[in-house]
Design a protein around this motif. Structure first.
Motif, PDB file in Angstrom:
ATOM      1  N   LYS A  48       2.596 -52.840  99.126  1.00 22.59           N
ATOM      2  CA  LYS A  48       1.964 -54.065  98.658  1.00 22.59           C
ATOM      3  C   LYS A  48       1.105 -53.805  97.410  1.00 22.59           C
ATOM      4  CE  LYS A  48       1.807 -56.517 103.100  1.00 22.59           C
ATOM      5  NZ  LYS A  48       0.917 -57.118 104.136  1.00 22.59           N
ATOM      6  N   ALA A  49       0.387 -52.681  97.425  1.00 21.73           N
ATOM      7  CA  ALA A  49      -0.487 -52.387  96.290  1.00 21.73           C
ATOM      8  C   ALA A  49       0.322 -52.153  95.024  1.00 21.73           C
ATOM      9  CB  ALA A  49      -1.355 -51.172  96.596  1.00 21.73           C
ATOM     10  N   THR A  50       1.401 -51.392  95.155  1.00 19.93           N
ATOM     11  CA  THR A  50       2.250 -51.117  94.001  1.00 19.93           C
ATOM     12  C   THR A  50       2.905 -52.393  93.491  1.00 19.93           C
ATOM     13  OG1 THR A  50       2.686 -48.870  94.772  1.00 19.93           O
ATOM     14  CG2 THR A  50       4.227 -49.795  93.169  1.00 19.93           C
ATOM     15  N   ALA A  51       3.375 -53.237  94.424  1.00 18.17           N
ATOM     16  CA  ALA A  51       4.006 -54.502  94.030  1.00 18.17           C
ATOM     17  C   ALA A  51       3.008 -55.392  93.294  1.00 18.17           C
ATOM     18  CB  ALA A  51       4.555 -55.218  95.260  1.00 18.17           C
ATOM     19  N   TYR A  52       1.752 -55.396  93.767  1.00 18.37           N
ATOM     20  CA  TYR A  52       0.717 -56.201  93.120  1.00 18.37           C
ATOM     21  C   TYR A  52       0.471 -55.712  91.688  1.00 18.37           C
ATOM     22  CZ  TYR A  52      -3.996 -57.879  92.030  1.00 18.37           C
ATOM     23  OH  TYR A  52      -5.087 -58.444  91.428  1.00 18.37           O
ATOM     24  N   GLU A  53       0.378 -54.402  91.505  1.00 18.68           N
ATOM     25  CA  GLU A  53       0.147 -53.877  90.165  1.00 18.68           C
ATOM     26  C   GLU A  53       1.350 -54.109  89.264  1.00 18.68           C
ATOM     27  OE1 GLU A  53      -1.410 -49.954  90.055  1.00 18.68           O
ATOM     28  OE2 GLU A  53      -3.171 -50.472  91.246  1.00 18.68           O
ATOM     29  N   ASP A  54       2.551 -54.075  89.825  1.00 19.03           N
ATOM     30  CA  ASP A  54       3.741 -54.390  89.038  1.00 19.03           C
ATOM     31  C   ASP A  54       3.696 -55.842  88.542  1.00 19.03           C
ATOM     32  OD1 ASP A  54       4.744 -51.863  89.303  1.00 19.03           O
ATOM     33  OD2 ASP A  54       6.133 -52.353  90.929  1.00 19.03           O
ATOM     34  N   GLN A  55       3.201 -56.744  89.389  1.00 23.17           N
ATOM     35  CA  GLN A  55       3.059 -58.146  88.987  1.00 23.17           C
ATOM     36  C   GLN A  55       2.037 -58.276  87.856  1.00 23.17           C
ATOM     37  OE1 GLN A  55       2.011 -60.219  92.581  1.00 23.17           O
ATOM     38  NE2 GLN A  55       4.037 -59.944  93.516  1.00 23.17           N
ATOM     39  N   LEU A  56       0.938 -57.510  87.955  1.00 27.42           N
ATOM     40  CA  LEU A  56      -0.055 -57.531  86.883  1.00 27.42           C
ATOM     41  C   LEU A  56       0.575 -57.071  85.570  1.00 27.42           C
ATOM     42  CD1 LEU A  56      -3.160 -55.979  88.701  1.00 27.42           C
ATOM     43  CD2 LEU A  56      -2.787 -58.399  88.170  1.00 27.42           C
ATOM     44  N   ARG A  57       1.374 -56.012  85.629  1.00 26.55           N
ATOM     45  CA  ARG A  57       2.019 -55.498  84.421  1.00 26.55           C
ATOM     46  C   ARG A  57       2.977 -56.528  83.824  1.00 26.55           C
ATOM     47  NH1 ARG A  57       1.584 -50.891  87.654  1.00 26.55           N
ATOM     48  NH2 ARG A  57       0.265 -49.293  86.676  1.00 26.55           N
ATOM     49  N   ASP A  58       3.688 -57.229  84.682  1.00 27.25           N
ATOM     50  CA  ASP A  58       4.598 -58.268  84.176  1.00 27.25           C
ATOM     51  C   ASP A  58       3.824 -59.340  83.422  1.00 27.25           C
ATOM     52  OD1 ASP A  58       6.867 -57.055  85.144  1.00 27.25           O
ATOM     53  OD2 ASP A  58       6.933 -58.209  87.005  1.00 27.25           O
ATOM     54  N   ARG A  59       2.655 -59.706  83.936  1.00 25.14           N
ATOM     55  CA  ARG A  59       1.838 -60.706  83.253  1.00 25.14           C
ATOM     56  C   ARG A  59       1.316 -60.175  81.919  1.00 25.14           C
ATOM     57  NH1 ARG A  59      -2.415 -61.818  87.801  1.00 25.14           N
ATOM     58  NH2 ARG A  59      -3.502 -62.938  86.134  1.00 25.14           N
ATOM     59  N   ILE A  60       0.929 -58.902  81.883  1.00 24.05           N
ATOM     60  CA  ILE A  60       0.403 -58.301  80.655  1.00 24.05           C
ATOM     61  C   ILE A  60       1.475 -58.261  79.574  1.00 24.05           C
ATOM     62  CG2 ILE A  60      -0.515 -56.162  79.658  1.00 24.05           C
ATOM     63  CD1 ILE A  60      -1.783 -55.640  82.459  1.00 24.05           C
ATOM     64  N   ARG A  61       2.733 -58.129  79.975  1.00 25.27           N
ATOM     65  CA  ARG A  61       3.834 -58.039  79.015  1.00 25.27           C
ATOM     66  C   ARG A  61       4.278 -59.410  78.492  1.00 25.27           C
ATOM     67  NH1 ARG A  61       6.072 -54.390  83.174  1.00 25.27           N
ATOM     68  NH2 ARG A  61       5.514 -52.249  82.587  1.00 25.27           N
ATOM     69  N   THR A  62       3.489 -60.438  78.723  1.00 23.20           N
ATOM     70  CA  THR A  62       3.842 -61.761  78.234  1.00 23.20           C
ATOM     71  C   THR A  62       4.162 -61.726  76.742  1.00 23.20           C
ATOM     72  OG1 THR A  62       3.132 -64.080  78.166  1.00 23.20           O
ATOM     73  CG2 THR A  62       1.469 -62.436  77.668  1.00 23.20           C
ATOM     74  N   VAL A  63       5.101 -62.547  76.336  1.00 24.62           N
ATOM     75  CA  VAL A  63       5.507 -62.597  74.931  1.00 24.62           C
ATOM     76  C   VAL A  63       4.382 -63.229  74.105  1.00 24.62           C
ATOM     77  CG1 VAL A  63       7.182 -63.521  73.294  1.00 24.62           C
ATOM     78  CG2 VAL A  63       7.939 -62.726  75.548  1.00 24.62           C
ATOM     79  N   ILE A  64       3.994 -62.557  73.043  1.00 27.30           N
ATOM     80  CA  ILE A  64       2.948 -63.058  72.152  1.00 27.30           C
ATOM     81  C   ILE A  64       3.568 -63.329  70.791  1.00 27.30           C
ATOM     82  CG2 ILE A  64       0.775 -62.518  70.979  1.00 27.30           C
ATOM     83  CD1 ILE A  64       0.031 -60.758  73.337  1.00 27.30           C
ATOM     84  N   GLY A  65       3.511 -64.567  70.375  1.00 28.03           N
ATOM     85  CA  GLY A  65       4.036 -64.918  69.062  1.00 28.03           C
ATOM     86  C   GLY A  65       2.955 -64.767  68.009  1.00 28.03           C
ATOM     87  N   GLY A  66       2.983 -63.667  67.267  1.00 36.20           N
ATOM     88  CA  GLY A  66       1.904 -63.377  66.322  1.00 36.20           C
ATOM     89  C   GLY A  66       0.874 -62.490  66.977  1.00 36.20           C
TER      90      GLY A  66
END
Length: 316
Positions: A48-66
């Protein structure tokens, strides 16, 4: 436009983890689940802890335009602001894998916390009108092993150059074309001409406080000043970082005042006391405690959620 995401940097393995603890960063670590899979051939999947941190990483990798500029600030010194800039920036850079830079406008110890100082500084960058391409900028920065670049100020003891408002405007105009995330280690006087250039450019704020009563009240002053000087909109994209720079937990009065501050901003992250940060030397993500690393992931994810029109990397 910023460079496309590159493969994440690799680090050495970690010690065997506890039953419900993730590996150090979810990349290249070793856990009891790996051992169980190797012995039995049965894959239990991530905990569960690893899955939670993986979700955080997915959010951090959000596409940034500019570029997405983040100002890290407070009226109060001695709350660990620069350590937050270095750790947060390294977290963004390691997880995203694209170009992330921290700009020092406080003339503090960011270069020392980062690793070492580039002999070329922001002054050299701004005085060179031929700078247009990323390699030109890269010659003026120092990148740590996690991918974070730092653009520092010159040694004020050896030059009469001083940072002014127009310098910050020009720096942003250069950096926004080449970086996805631009963190700014801000001056303590928020009500200054230099900050008049930083705040309009900022898309998010990190306001750092320690749990001391004095720091909390200076933080309240910071938030009130922002609201009373045309930056009320930024409260919806502000993270309050409660940085425990000493082992002692906050008392009841401090806890109540921190709760009141938290109600005024979009998100709050409590950073635990970390002996590695407390040493005052170069900061390495791989030397932070697991709790500290997770909190920085949470902070970076909260900020990534504030990117306008955010879209998780890989979604179409």
């Amino acid at each position: 436009m910023p460079a496309p995401i590159r493969p994440e940097l690799l680090r050495g393995g970690t010690a065997l983890d506890g039953l419900d603890q993730p590996d150090l960063a979810g990349t290249g670590g070793f856990s009891w689940r790996d051992l169980f899979r190797r012995i039995t051939g049965i894959d239990l999947g991530p905990g569960k802890a690893t899955a939670y941190e993986d979700q955080l990483r997915d959010r951090i990798r959000t596409v940034i335009g500019g570029a997405f500029p983040i100002a890290v600030l407070n009226f109060k010194g001695g709350v660990g602001k620069t350590a937050v800039v270095e750790s947060l920036g390294s977290t963004f850079a390691e997880v995203r894998g694209d170009r992330v830079i921290a700009m020092d406008i406080d003339a503090g110890d960011l270069a020392e916390r980062h690793g070492r100082r580039n002999p070329l500084s922001m002054a050299d960058l701004l005085l060179d009108d031929s700078v247009t391409q990323y390699p030109d900028i890269r010659a003026h920065t120092y990148m740590n092993s996690f991918g974070l670049e730092v653009l520092g100020l010159p040694d004020y003891a050896r030059t009469d150059w001083r940072l002014e408002r127009h310098d910050v405007v020009k720096a942003f105009s250069i950096l926004r074309n080449h970086y996805s995330v631009v963190l700014v280690d801000c001056l303590k006087p928020v009500n200054s001409a230099v900050m008049d250039a930083v705040l309009p450019e900022s898309r998010a704020l990190v306001v750092v406080t320690s749990p001391s009563i004095d720091a909390i009240r200076k933080t309240k002053t910071t938030l009130e000043w922002l609201c009373n000087n045309g930056y009320q909109r930024l409260m919806k994209s502000t993270v309050l970082a409660i940085n425990r720079i000493e082992p002692a937990k906050p008392g009841a009065v401090a806890a109540k005042e921190l709760e009141e501050l938290s109600a005024r901003v979009a998100s709050t992250v409590e950073l635990p006391f970390d002996r590695h940060v407390h040493e005052g030397k170069e900061i390495g993500l791989d030397r932070l405690s697991k709790e500290s690393r997770r909190r920085y992931l949470e902070m970076a994810a909260a900020l990534a959620d504030m990117v306008p029109g955010r879209r998780i990397h890989g979604q179409h």
